[in-house]
Design a protein around this motif. Sequence first.
Motif, mmCIF file in Angstrom:
data_model
loop_
_atom_site.group_PDB
_atom_site.id
_atom_site.type_symbol
_atom_site.label_atom_id
_atom_site.label_comp_id
_atom_site.label_asym_id
_atom_site.label_seq_id
_atom_site.Cartn_x
_atom_site.Cartn_y
_atom_site.Cartn_z
ATOM 1 N N PHE A 5 0.807 -1.213 0.000
ATOM 2 C CA PHE A 5 0.000 0.000 0.000
ATOM 3 C C PHE A 5 0.845 1.271 0.000
ATOM 4 N N VAL A 6 2.146 1.114 -0.195
ATOM 5 C CA VAL A 6 3.056 2.258 -0.278
ATOM 6 C C VAL A 6 3.327 2.506 -1.745
ATOM 7 N N GLU A 7 2.980 3.696 -2.220
ATOM 8 C CA GLU A 7 3.124 3.971 -3.645
ATOM 9 C C GLU A 7 4.350 4.809 -3.953
ATOM 10 N N GLN A 8 5.289 4.844 -3.043
ATOM 11 C CA GLN A 8 6.541 5.560 -3.262
ATOM 12 C C GLN A 8 7.698 4.626 -2.934
ATOM 13 N N PRO A 9 8.894 4.952 -3.391
ATOM 14 C CA PRO A 9 10.041 4.076 -3.108
ATOM 15 C C PRO A 9 10.298 3.949 -1.605
ATOM 16 N N VAL A 10 10.717 2.750 -1.186
ATOM 17 C CA VAL A 10 11.064 2.481 0.206
ATOM 18 C C VAL A 10 12.569 2.232 0.247
ATOM 19 N N PRO A 11 13.311 2.991 1.054
ATOM 20 C CA PRO A 11 14.761 2.799 1.101
ATOM 21 C C PRO A 11 15.134 1.346 1.416
ATOM 22 N N GLN A 12 16.152 0.853 0.750
ATOM 23 C CA GLN A 12 16.583 -0.531 0.953
ATOM 24 C C GLN A 12 17.019 -0.772 2.383
ATOM 25 N N ALA A 13 17.595 0.252 3.022
ATOM 26 C CA ALA A 13 18.008 0.108 4.418
ATOM 27 C C ALA A 13 16.799 -0.118 5.322
ATOM 28 N N VAL A 14 15.685 0.531 5.016
ATOM 29 C CA VAL A 14 14.463 0.350 5.804
ATOM 30 C C VAL A 14 13.937 -1.074 5.627
ATOM 31 N N VAL A 15 13.910 -1.543 4.388
ATOM 32 C CA VAL A 15 13.438 -2.903 4.117
ATOM 33 C C VAL A 15 14.333 -3.916 4.841
ATOM 34 N N SER A 16 15.638 -3.710 4.803
ATOM 35 C CA SER A 16 16.567 -4.620 5.492
ATOM 36 C C SER A 16 16.361 -4.605 6.994
ATOM 37 N N SER A 17 15.932 -3.470 7.551
ATOM 38 C CA SER A 17 15.721 -3.390 9.005
ATOM 39 C C SER A 17 14.527 -4.223 9.461
ATOM 40 N N TRP A 18 13.663 -4.621 8.548
ATOM 41 C CA TRP A 18 12.499 -5.454 8.885
ATOM 42 C C TRP A 18 12.895 -6.913 9.093
ATOM 43 N N VAL A 19 14.131 -7.268 8.736
ATOM 44 C CA VAL A 19 14.559 -8.662 8.734
ATOM 45 C C VAL A 19 15.418 -8.944 9.967
ATOM 46 N N ASN A 20 15.108 -10.050 10.637
ATOM 47 C CA ASN A 20 15.921 -10.533 11.751
ATOM 48 C C ASN A 20 17.321 -10.853 11.224
ATOM 49 N N THR A 57 1.700 -2.373 -11.609
ATOM 50 C CA THR A 57 0.776 -3.391 -12.112
ATOM 51 C C THR A 57 0.656 -4.534 -11.111
ATOM 52 N N PHE A 58 1.787 -4.988 -10.566
ATOM 53 C CA PHE A 58 1.775 -6.063 -9.577
ATOM 54 C C PHE A 58 1.022 -5.626 -8.329
ATOM 55 N N ARG A 59 1.285 -4.396 -7.863
ATOM 56 C CA ARG A 59 0.635 -3.876 -6.660
ATOM 57 C C ARG A 59 -0.898 -3.874 -6.832
ATOM 58 N N VAL A 60 -1.346 -3.335 -7.937
ATOM 59 C CA VAL A 60 -2.792 -3.234 -8.183
ATOM 60 C C VAL A 60 -3.425 -4.617 -8.273
ATOM 61 N N GLN A 61 -2.814 -5.513 -9.021
ATOM 62 C CA GLN A 61 -3.395 -6.840 -9.210
ATOM 63 C C GLN A 61 -3.369 -7.667 -7.928
ATOM 64 N N LEU A 62 -2.312 -7.532 -7.120
ATOM 65 C CA LEU A 62 -2.263 -8.260 -5.854
ATOM 66 C C LEU A 62 -3.305 -7.716 -4.884
ATOM 67 N N ARG A 63 -3.515 -6.411 -4.889
ATOM 68 C CA ARG A 63 -4.582 -5.836 -4.055
ATOM 69 C C ARG A 63 -5.937 -6.416 -4.444
ATOM 70 N N ILE A 64 -6.189 -6.501 -5.739
ATOM 71 C CA ILE A 64 -7.459 -7.065 -6.209
ATOM 72 C C ILE A 64 -7.581 -8.519 -5.782
ATOM 73 N N ALA A 65 -6.490 -9.276 -5.919
ATOM 74 C CA ALA A 65 -6.518 -10.696 -5.553
ATOM 75 C C ALA A 65 -6.768 -10.878 -4.063
ATOM 76 N N LEU A 66 -6.182 -10.036 -3.236
ATOM 77 C CA LEU A 66 -6.309 -10.186 -1.791
ATOM 78 C C LEU A 66 -7.583 -9.581 -1.235
ATOM 79 N N LEU A 67 -8.012 -8.465 -1.807
ATOM 80 C CA LEU A 67 -9.136 -7.730 -1.245
ATOM 81 C C LEU A 67 -10.428 -7.865 -2.040
ATOM 82 N N GLY A 68 -10.353 -8.476 -3.204
ATOM 83 C CA GLY A 68 -11.540 -8.637 -4.037
ATOM 84 C C GLY A 68 -11.694 -7.457 -4.966
ATOM 85 N N GLY A 69 -12.633 -7.588 -5.862
ATOM 86 C CA GLY A 69 -12.878 -6.523 -6.825
ATOM 87 C C GLY A 69 -12.362 -6.919 -8.190
#
Length: 135
Positions: A5-20, A57-69
């Motif tokens: 649900f984030v439509e802007q770039p996410v820094p790679q360092a932030v993504v890495s901080s989510w990982v144990n 395209t992936f974001r939109v289609q995965l949202r539809i798959a998960l949330l319906g519509g």
Amino acid sequence: MRTLFVEQPVPQAVVSSWVNGKFHGEHNSAVKTLAGLRIWNEVHMPGGLRAWLLKNTFRVQLRIALLGGGKAWQGAVTGGTPDKYSKDVTFLDNYAKERWECVLHFMVGSTSGAADTVSSDTKQVLVKSGLMRRK
């Protein structure tokens, strides 16, 4: 999922901080796969920070798959002639009970004819799941 649900770039360092820490190898493998499939694109943010951007395209289609519509599949029945093989809930309930009874008879070694109708795939599932053992 955090970037769905984030439509802007996410820094790679932030993504890495989510990982144990002990799972960074798996994380790097997943990132390489996502980038290789072009699901995540590496972009540069102002200031030179490297970031990940989920392909729209992936974001939109995965949202539809998960949330319906979205639109119905091309093959979806939208009217016309009724399905001549349609089954009602009672039929499906009875069929499921009958098949379950066959599996149970097979598992306890019953000599009734019902145990003979268990498929080889079902037998494999019972063995591989540890519910039964081969002699």
